[in-house]
Write an enzyme that holds these catalytic residues in place. Structure first.
Site, PDB file in Angstrom:
ATOM      1  CG  ASP A 141     -94.807  -1.525  -5.464  1.00 23.58           C
ATOM      2  OD1 ASP A 141     -95.268  -2.171  -6.153  1.00 23.58           O
ATOM      3  OD2 ASP A 141     -94.413  -0.439  -5.820  1.00 23.58           O
ATOM      4  CG  ASP A 180     -90.380   2.883  -3.804  1.00 24.39           C
ATOM      5  OD1 ASP A 180     -90.851   3.259  -2.799  1.00 24.39           O
ATOM      6  OD2 ASP A 180     -91.091   3.083  -4.606  1.00 24.39           O
TER       7      ASP A 180
END
Length: 329
Positions: A199, A220
């Site tokens: 991502d 993340d």
């Protein structure tokens, strides 16, 4: 839809969970921008700032989470700058009252600038280093990108919700079917599968300046998975065709200082963009029972949003019909 329940995760439970691993907050809890999980920043009595992340119930298994943490450790060992969960008594994953959580040291930085070619060049090197380190093995518990399966599954989720107004349904699902058809026609499966951040967009990159030096740090890794290398690159491309070619040229030249790149994967850019577009609609649909989603994504239940999605799908179909981006020596 799945029922993901954070209703019992109140401030007292959060503080008790943090203290259960020997860290004692002395400030309040500052909610950070995360919808899939619940993430809070705080200052502890050791004067350090930390971030605690509570994983969404039912979303991951322990093995899946621990693979993410192990991946971060592997990358750190290869000098890939990232935010990794800290170890306490040899553990990175903790549980308190049925909520699983981990803790990070807080990292600061500015938002990554997509139109800054110097930053793109730095990112290209970072991703080349990351993929060199991650290409020797695959995740065993985490997903592998499968565009066909994901488009079909996301379509079924969208069909089950009642957000699309009746006067748009025929057009929407007709265009979605055509988008899926065109995407699969252009879905090149001739690529090497490696472990990815998964991502890699501007919101998950922080640009830092310190000691007369600037660099980026990745955050993340929730969506790390197996797939083609281009998945960690294509979201950096924006603007018209010439702008994308310039950005891609900067990224790939810097990337190849550390790791070879298969240019045939450029044909996956638009199929992966279509995958993200459809998966995003299904993701919000599937999380609507979480009160945070109607509160923060209220536009999702409006006619205007679905009208815009029809237009976006038509534009994406047109993009799939264009010639693949190609770099020349």
């Amino acid at each position: 839809m799945s029922n993901f329940d954070f209703s019992n995760l109140g401030p007292d439970l959060i503080l008790d969970a943090i203290e259960s691993v020997g860290i004692y907050p002395e400030s309040g809890l500052l909610p950070l921008n995360s919808y899939e999980n619940r993430v809070y920043q705080f200052k502890a009595d050791d004067s350090q700032r930390y971030v605690v992340k509570f994983y969404r119930p039912e979303r991951w298994s322990d093995d899946t989470i621990l693979e993410e943490h192990t991946f971060c450790d592997e990358l750190l060992a290869h000098d890939v700058p990232l935010a990794a969960p800290i170890k306490i008594d040899g553990k990175t994953l903790f549980e308190f009252n049925d909520f699983r959580f981990c803790i990070f040291k807080s990292v600061g930085g500015r938002m990554f600038e997509l139109d800054n070619l110097d930053q793109l060049e730095w990112l290209g090197r970072l991703l080349g280093k990351l993929h060199k380190a991650s290409s020797n093995s695959l995740f065993q518990s985490r997903d592998t990108i499968n565009i066909e399966q994901e488009l079909k599954a996301s379509t079924e989720v969208i069909k089950q919700v009642n957000f699309i107004p009746p006067y748009l349904q025929n057009t929407f699902f007709s265009d979605l079917a055509l988008l899926t058809e065109r995407t699969l026609e252009h879905n090149n499966t001739n690529y090497r599968t490696i472990k990815l951040h998964g991502d890699c967009h501007a919101g998950n990159i922080l640009w830092q300046s310190h000691d007369a030096k600037s660099d980026a740090i990745l955050v993340d890794f929730d969506d790390c998975l197996n797939g083609p290398a281009i998945q960690d690159i294509w979201m950096m491309l924006n603007g018209d065709r010439q702008e994308k070619l310039m950005q891609l040229d900067v990224l790939i030249n810097a990337y190849e200082e550390f790791h070879d790149f298969n240019h045939a994967e450029f044909s996956l850019i638009e199929p992966l963009r279509a995958r993200r577009m459809v998966n995003y609609m299904a993701w919000i649909s599937n999380r609507w029972s979480d009160p945070a989603f109607p509160r923060n994504f209220s536009w999702f239940a409006t006619d205007k949003y679905w009208e815009q999605q029809i237009l976006a799908m038509k534009e994406q179909i047109a993009a799939l019909n264009e010639a693949t981006l190609k770099l020349f020596p």
